[in-house]
Scaffold this active site. Structure first.
Site, PDB file in Angstrom:
ATOM      1  N   SER A   1       0.790  -1.235   0.000  1.00  0.00           N
ATOM      2  CA  SER A   1       0.000   0.000   0.000  1.00  0.00           C
ATOM      3  C   SER A   1       0.822   1.285   0.000  1.00  0.00           C
ATOM      4  O   SER A   1       0.251   2.370  -0.098  1.00  0.00           O
ATOM      5  CB  SER A   1      -0.956   0.016   1.203  1.00  0.00           C
ATOM      6  OG  SER A   1      -2.031  -0.862   0.980  1.00  0.00           O
TER       7      SER A   1
ATOM      8  N   LYS B   1       0.138   3.644  -2.733  1.00  0.00           N
ATOM      9  CA  LYS B   1      -0.936   4.629  -2.669  1.00  0.00           C
ATOM     10  C   LYS B   1      -0.389   6.058  -2.610  1.00  0.00           C
ATOM     11  O   LYS B   1      -1.128   7.012  -2.870  1.00  0.00           O
ATOM     12  CB  LYS B   1      -1.831   4.363  -1.457  1.00  0.00           C
ATOM     13  CG  LYS B   1      -2.700   3.118  -1.583  1.00  0.00           C
ATOM     14  CD  LYS B   1      -3.608   2.947  -0.378  1.00  0.00           C
ATOM     15  CE  LYS B   1      -4.599   1.805  -0.553  1.00  0.00           C
ATOM     16  NZ  LYS B   1      -3.981   0.480  -0.383  1.00  0.00           N
TER      17      LYS B   1
ATOM     18  N   SER C   1      -6.130   2.815   4.580  1.00  0.00           N
ATOM     19  CA  SER C   1      -5.533   2.153   3.420  1.00  0.00           C
ATOM     20  C   SER C   1      -6.605   1.408   2.639  1.00  0.00           C
ATOM     21  O   SER C   1      -6.368   0.318   2.104  1.00  0.00           O
ATOM     22  CB  SER C   1      -4.418   1.193   3.854  1.00  0.00           C
ATOM     23  OG  SER C   1      -3.487   0.996   2.829  1.00  0.00           O
TER      24      SER C   1
END
Length: 417
Positions: free
Chosen positions: A100, A103, A158
């Site tokens: 993640s 991101k 997340s």
């Protein structure tokens, strides 16, 4: 040359000699140990090739400077964002799955396109295709959310559901992946291949500690990104109501949870985990006017909090080492982002000029000495010139025969007499 020209020559020569002597006396002194803080004879000079392209730990030792801590992560990097110097790294360009932390690239790509107050009513189509096992923020169908709510879901929880909703606003999942790849290419992130906008394990998807550091550095120049990355808790939706609930940032080093103490001065940025990528973390902290950025990818120690504790160790070392460390590379300063018309502008620091970059690369304690020395030198030269001019003027007879003061026209204004 006539004899009349010799007095000013002798005067100017004397003035120059005096100025040179004073400059030699007033020049910056070398101090702080046998080599001095500016004397790099005690350290290896960086070769022409980029050390960050090498394998293993990259660090240039100096007398009195401790080595970076030995940690288990497959790849890591420590950067001083004020000077963009990479203080130390291990396999900075090693391609690894980012989880993640990717991101951050998603946010760099999509965040500038929509105002935070814009409202999106999330549809079932928006949430289609979320991979099983993805982390979720709890975004619900047929419910209106402000863009700021969706970004809280991205940064704090997340949430892949929040990513999917924002990607739908951006024109779809495939277009968003293409846009993210274009952003990575523009930033010079040569190790990054994007196959999934939320960072979920996907064949062929890779990034690196170097590229994730690029994304973290660029993100922190965006006011909205920086605020979101540093947010510990929020309501979703933020306006409250019967359906609202609280969410907490999953970055344990930021909030302090699961046995991890919060790091003093931490300002974000993003953590991640998948079974294939392991734990990943991009973390920034500010202390005493200095901001450090640390990226840690896939610790191998086997402990649940290793990514946070290894990042802590690197930050501690970085704050101690930064004033004296010689960089093993430079992280390019991010270019100003391009925002869609009508969206709120983010605050960007003015780019460093070459002179300011060179000054920033010097240890902080030396820059004031250099400025003081420079102004002193300029003052000495100016005083010497004024004294010479006054001496020569008094030596000349006044009147046409003696070549007295010349008559200046408008074109001579501003010229020294």
């Amino acid at each position: 040359m006539s004899t009349a020209s010799w007095p000013p020559v002798r005067a100017l020569t004397a003035a120059a000699a005096c100025a040179a002597s004073l400059l030699a006396v007033c020049g910056p002194a070398v101090a702080d140990g046998p080599n001095g803080i500016d004397d790099l004879r005690g350290a290896r000079s960086a070769p022409n090739e980029n050390l960050l392209d090498g394998h293993g730990v990259q660090f240039l030792p100096r007398p009195g400077l401790s080595e970076p801590p030995r940690i288990s992560a497959l790849s890591w990097m420590v950067t001083d964002l004020g000077s963009h110097r990479v203080l130390a790294a291990r396999d900075a360009h090693r391609p690894l799955p980012p989880a993640s932390t990717l991101k951050t690239l998603f946010a760099l790509t999509v965040l500038p396109k929509f105002a935070q107050g814009e409202v999106r009513t999330v549809s079932s189509a928006d949430l289609a295709g979320i991979a099983a096992g993805s982390s979720l923020a709890g975004i619900k169908e047929d419910m209106p959310y402000r863009v700021a709510d969706l970004w809280h879901g991205v940064f704090l929880s997340s949430g892949s559901d929040a990513v999917h909703a924002l990607a739908a606003m951006n024109g779809g999942w495939g277009k968003t992946i293409d846009d993210m790849q274009a952003t990575a290419d523009r930033l010079g992130a040569r190790d990054t291949t994007v196959e999934s906008a939320d960072g979920f394990d996907t064949p062929g998807q890779f990034s690196s500690a170097y590229d994730l550091s690029l994304f973290g550095q660029a993100g922190l120049t965006n006011r909205d990104f920086a605020n979101l990355a540093a947010t510990k808790r929020a309501w979703l939706p933020e306006d409250g109501g019967a359906d609202a609930y609280g969410i907490q940032n999953t970055n344990r080093l930021l909030v302090g949870s699961h046995g991890v103490a919060p790091y003093d001065g931490l300002i974000g940025v993003k953590n991640g985990y998948t079974s294939h990528a392991g734990n990943t973390l991009v973390a920034a902290a500010r202390r005493g006017g200095r901001t450090l950025l640390v990226t840690v990818m896939n610790p191998r120690s086997g402990t649940g909090n290793a990514v946070y504790e290894e990042a802590r160790a690197l930050l501690d070392w970085g704050f101690e080492a930064a004033p004296r460390a010689v960089g093993v590379g430079v992280l390019p300063a991010p270019a100003p982002e391009r925002r869609a018309p009508g969206t709120e502008r983010a605050a960007h620091p003015a780019p460093l000029t070459a002179v300011r970059q060179a000054s920033a690369a010097r240890p902080a304690g030396d820059r004031g000495d250099v400025l003081l020395w420079s102004f002193s030198a300029a003052g000495v030269v100016a005083l010497a010139g004024m004294g010479t001019a006054l001496w020569w003027r008094r030596r000349q007879p006044v009147g046409p025969e003696g070549g007295g003061p010349e008559v200046r026209g408008p074109e001579d204004e501003g010229r020294e007499s």
